[in-house]
Design a protein around this motif. Structure first.
Motif, PDB file in Angstrom:
ATOM      1  N   ARG A 190       0.830  -1.200   0.000  1.00 45.11           N
ATOM      2  CA  ARG A 190       0.000   0.000   0.000  1.00 45.11           C
ATOM      3  C   ARG A 190       0.872   1.260   0.000  1.00 45.11           C
ATOM      4  NH1 ARG A 190      -4.691   0.244   4.340  1.00 45.11           N
ATOM      5  NH2 ARG A 190      -5.287  -1.559   3.067  1.00 45.11           N
ATOM      6  N   THR A 191       1.891   1.240   0.804  1.00 39.94           N
ATOM      7  CA  THR A 191       2.807   2.390   0.833  1.00 39.94           C
ATOM      8  C   THR A 191       3.498   2.571  -0.499  1.00 39.94           C
ATOM      9  OG1 THR A 191       3.193   1.950   3.168  1.00 39.94           O
ATOM     10  CG2 THR A 191       4.742   3.416   2.075  1.00 39.94           C
ATOM     11  N   LEU A 192       3.873   1.456  -1.111  1.00 41.73           N
ATOM     12  CA  LEU A 192       4.548   1.523  -2.415  1.00 41.73           C
ATOM     13  C   LEU A 192       3.625   2.121  -3.477  1.00 41.73           C
ATOM     14  CD1 LEU A 192       6.995   0.843  -4.172  1.00 41.73           C
ATOM     15  CD2 LEU A 192       6.068  -1.457  -4.459  1.00 41.73           C
ATOM     16  N   ASP A 193       2.332   1.692  -3.455  1.00 41.39           N
ATOM     17  CA  ASP A 193       1.372   2.253  -4.421  1.00 41.39           C
ATOM     18  C   ASP A 193       1.185   3.747  -4.200  1.00 41.39           C
ATOM     19  OD1 ASP A 193       1.058  -0.232  -5.507  1.00 41.39           O
ATOM     20  OD2 ASP A 193      -0.754  -0.722  -4.369  1.00 41.39           O
ATOM     21  N   ALA A 194       1.162   4.158  -2.931  1.00 38.47           N
ATOM     22  CA  ALA A 194       0.998   5.592  -2.631  1.00 38.47           C
ATOM     23  C   ALA A 194       2.184   6.402  -3.154  1.00 38.47           C
ATOM     24  CB  ALA A 194       0.856   5.787  -1.128  1.00 38.47           C
ATOM     25  N   LYS A 195       3.370   5.847  -3.008  1.00 33.62           N
ATOM     26  CA  LYS A 195       4.556   6.555  -3.498  1.00 33.62           C
ATOM     27  C   LYS A 195       4.563   6.600  -5.017  1.00 33.62           C
ATOM     28  CE  LYS A 195       7.462   5.786   0.538  1.00 33.62           C
ATOM     29  NZ  LYS A 195       7.403   7.221   0.881  1.00 33.62           N
ATOM     30  N   ARG A 196       4.088   5.539  -5.649  1.00 33.42           N
ATOM     31  CA  ARG A 196       4.030   5.564  -7.118  1.00 33.42           C
ATOM     32  C   ARG A 196       3.018   6.604  -7.605  1.00 33.42           C
ATOM     33  NH1 ARG A 196       4.301  -0.993  -8.062  1.00 33.42           N
ATOM     34  NH2 ARG A 196       6.594  -1.105  -8.244  1.00 33.42           N
ATOM     35  N   ARG A 197       1.899   6.732  -6.878  1.00 32.61           N
ATOM     36  CA  ARG A 197       0.920   7.763  -7.267  1.00 32.61           C
ATOM     37  C   ARG A 197       1.519   9.168  -7.067  1.00 32.61           C
ATOM     38  NH1 ARG A 197      -2.680   4.144  -4.757  1.00 32.61           N
ATOM     39  NH2 ARG A 197      -2.562   5.308  -2.801  1.00 32.61           N
ATOM     40  N   ALA A 198       2.247   9.325  -5.966  1.00 27.21           N
ATOM     41  CA  ALA A 198       2.891  10.627  -5.729  1.00 27.21           C
ATOM     42  C   ALA A 198       3.918  10.926  -6.817  1.00 27.21           C
ATOM     43  CB  ALA A 198       3.554  10.628  -4.353  1.00 27.21           C
ATOM     44  N   PHE A 199       4.632   9.874  -7.233  1.00 22.46           N
ATOM     45  CA  PHE A 199       5.630  10.049  -8.307  1.00 22.46           C
ATOM     46  C   PHE A 199       4.945  10.485  -9.604  1.00 22.46           C
ATOM     47  CE2 PHE A 199       8.564   8.659 -11.592  1.00 22.46           C
ATOM     48  CZ  PHE A 199       9.796   9.048 -11.080  1.00 22.46           C
TER      49      PHE A 199
END
Length: 525
Positions: A190-199
């Motif tokens: 979940r954290t990884l997906d959030a960072k990808r969305r932020a990217f």
């Protein structure tokens, strides 16, 4: 017979005068040749920085009834095959970034100074020769060039915002995503997906800013009245050579010198600066000096002070002297086979087995280049150090022994300091040779273009395994461009001039240090 004729034909004063005259002739010839080479390099290298005037040319092309107009610069004239020829660099509609052609005087109908023509230097190193007309922001009315500074300020502001997002957000997010993806932890998905969305969010923001930045353009008109729209963000410098006087031309030249020393090469090493090559040369030479100095000095001390003076020592000394005459490419092959494939490959199998078959240390790099150059220059340091040790008076050493000092103490506190001028001479000669060598470096680490410096902000900060750029290799590469590219040839001579200045400064430093050390120990300081 010749010697007898020489003696019978001339008396003693005449013989002496003849010998002196012949010696003076060859010395003068040698000096004249050296001065000519230096002046050629200085003129061609210095000309790279001086802004050349632009002309409105009228070129006569075969099959065309009317001359073709163009803004450009021309060089010459010079004679070739009984014809007067000129090298001409000009921009036209099919090739706005400059085309270099060799023409005869008959093919040049007219050339007059164009004061309203500008040299538009782009960020990627290309140049457009034309007449800037107006500036414009998409969706608005065209503005006169008097507002160029305002528009450039707005473009610079947008570029700074893009840079801040890249450095402050994207770089860190990219590192975190890479580390989390490599860890493969499902708990952090979940954290990884959030960072990808932020990217992706910040990438979209950058695209918006780039679109807004690219709306600012300048219109450049070529001599045939064709127009080119250039985004202001792509323009690095805009100069009107015809409107400059000697003082402002000097300022432009100094600015180009600064850019030359601090920027990276562009357009396949035919434009831009030489900073990576200068940095790589200094770093490699610095590492080489750290390696060769202790080895050379200790080897010379052993050969001169401790080794028995027998046939074996004489053979070793002759072998060391002859090593200086071995072609440098042989050292390059040795470094490639022994250091890189042998030592580096073995270290990879011990410490970097996970990365194999991709080599980590078993590939050309700056450390292997420094080690190879240390082997190449080792004879110079040994011979110079031995000469320095030989010049130390035996009475000094005898006095030290008489006072109760051991041989090691005498060497450290008496002999080596007095031999330091000779050691310094050897080290500087080694540095000068390492700075100018090309052939071995191309096998063990130097490349025509290296995207990254051996030093950066990533741990361990100094990356000795990386390939690097070298001034000598840059000059070697520029020599190939010199036949087809005027800018590449001029840049090659400018790099030659810089290399000469570096070597000259090193030699001056060596002479000053050696004289000071010599005076100090002659006075017993």
């Amino acid at each position: 017979m010749g010697k007898g004729l020489f003696r019978r034909g001339l008396n003693a004063p005449q013989q002496q005068t003849l010998v002196l005259s012949i010696s003076a002739f060859f010395t003068a010839t040698l000096l004249l040749g050296m001065i000519s080479i230096v002046l050629l390099i200085f003129a061609r290298g210095g000309g790279y920085f001086w802004p050349e005037d632009l002309y409105r040319l009228e070129l006569i092309t075969p099959g065309s009834a009317t001359p073709t107009p163009a803004y450009g610069e021309y060089h010459g004239p010079f004679q070739q095959n009984d014809e007067t020829r000129h090298w001409v660099v000009y921009s036209h509609q099919q090739n706005p970034y400059g085309e270099r052609v060799l023409i005869t005087t008959a093919e040049l109908n007219q050339a007059r100074l164009a004061k309203n023509a500008a040299r538009v230097l782009l960020q990627d190193g290309r140049t457009i020769l034309g007449r800037p007309e107006v500036i414009k922001k998409a969706g608005t009315e065209a503005q006169p060039l008097t507002r160029l500074a305002d528009y450039q300020q707005q473009v610079e502001s947008l570029s700074q915002q893009i840079k801040q997002i890249r450095d402050g957000h994207l770089a860190e997010l990219h590192r975190q995503i890479r580390d989390m993806a490599a860890a493969g932890s499902t708990a952090s998905q979940r954290t990884l997906d959030a960072k990808r969305r932020a990217f992706e969010h910040w990438q979209g923001k950058i695209r918006q800013l780039e679109t807004a930045r690219d709306k600012y353009t300048i219109t450049v008109v070529l001599a045939d009245n064709s127009q080119i729209q250039i985004p202001l963000s792509q323009i690095e410098q805009l100069i009107y050579p015809g409107q400059l006087h000697a003082g402002t031309k000097l300022l432009v030249a100094l600015d180009k010198v600064w850019r030359f020393l601090t920027e990276a090469p562009k357009q396949a090493n035919t434009a831009g600066g030489i900073f990576p090559a200068l940095f790589g040369t200094v770093l490699m030479v610095f590492l080489m000096t750290l390696i060769v100095t202790p080895f050379g000095v200790l080897a010379a001390v052993y050969l001169h002070e401790y080794a028995p003076q027998n046939a074996l020592t004489t053979t070793i000394r002759i072998a060391v002297t002859n090593m200086a005459g071995v072609p440098s490419i042989v050292y390059g092959v040795f470094g490639l086979g022994f250091f890189i494939y042998g030592v580096g490959g073995q270290l990879d199998s011990w410490f970097f087995a996970d990365a194999l078959p991709a080599p980590t240390l078993g590939t050309p790099g700056v450390f292997w280049a420094a080690l190879t150059m240390a082997i190449l220059t080792l004879p110079v340091v040994i011979v110079a150090t031995e000469e320095g040790l030989r010049n130390v008076p035996a009475d000094i050493k005898a006095g030290s022994y008489a006072l109760g000092a051991t041989k090691a103490e005498t060497m450290i506190h008496t002999v080596l300091p007095m031999a330091s001028p000779g050691i310094m001479t050897g080290v500087i000669l080694a540095i000068a040779r390492a700075a100018g060598e090309v052939a071995p470096l191309m096998l063990v680490g130097a490349v025509k273009f290296a995207p990254n410096l051996p030093i950066d902000g990533e741990f361990p900060f100094l990356h000795l395994e990386r390939q690097f750029m070298h001034l000598g290799v840059l000059i070697y590469d520029g020599a190939f461009h010199s036949q087809v590219d005027t800018s590449g040839a001029s840049m090659m001579f400018a790099a030659c001039l810089l290399l000469l200045v570096v070597v000259f400064v090193l030699n001056i430093i060596a002479v000053v240090l050696r004289n000071r050390l010599r005076q100090r120990y002659q006075k017993g300081g």
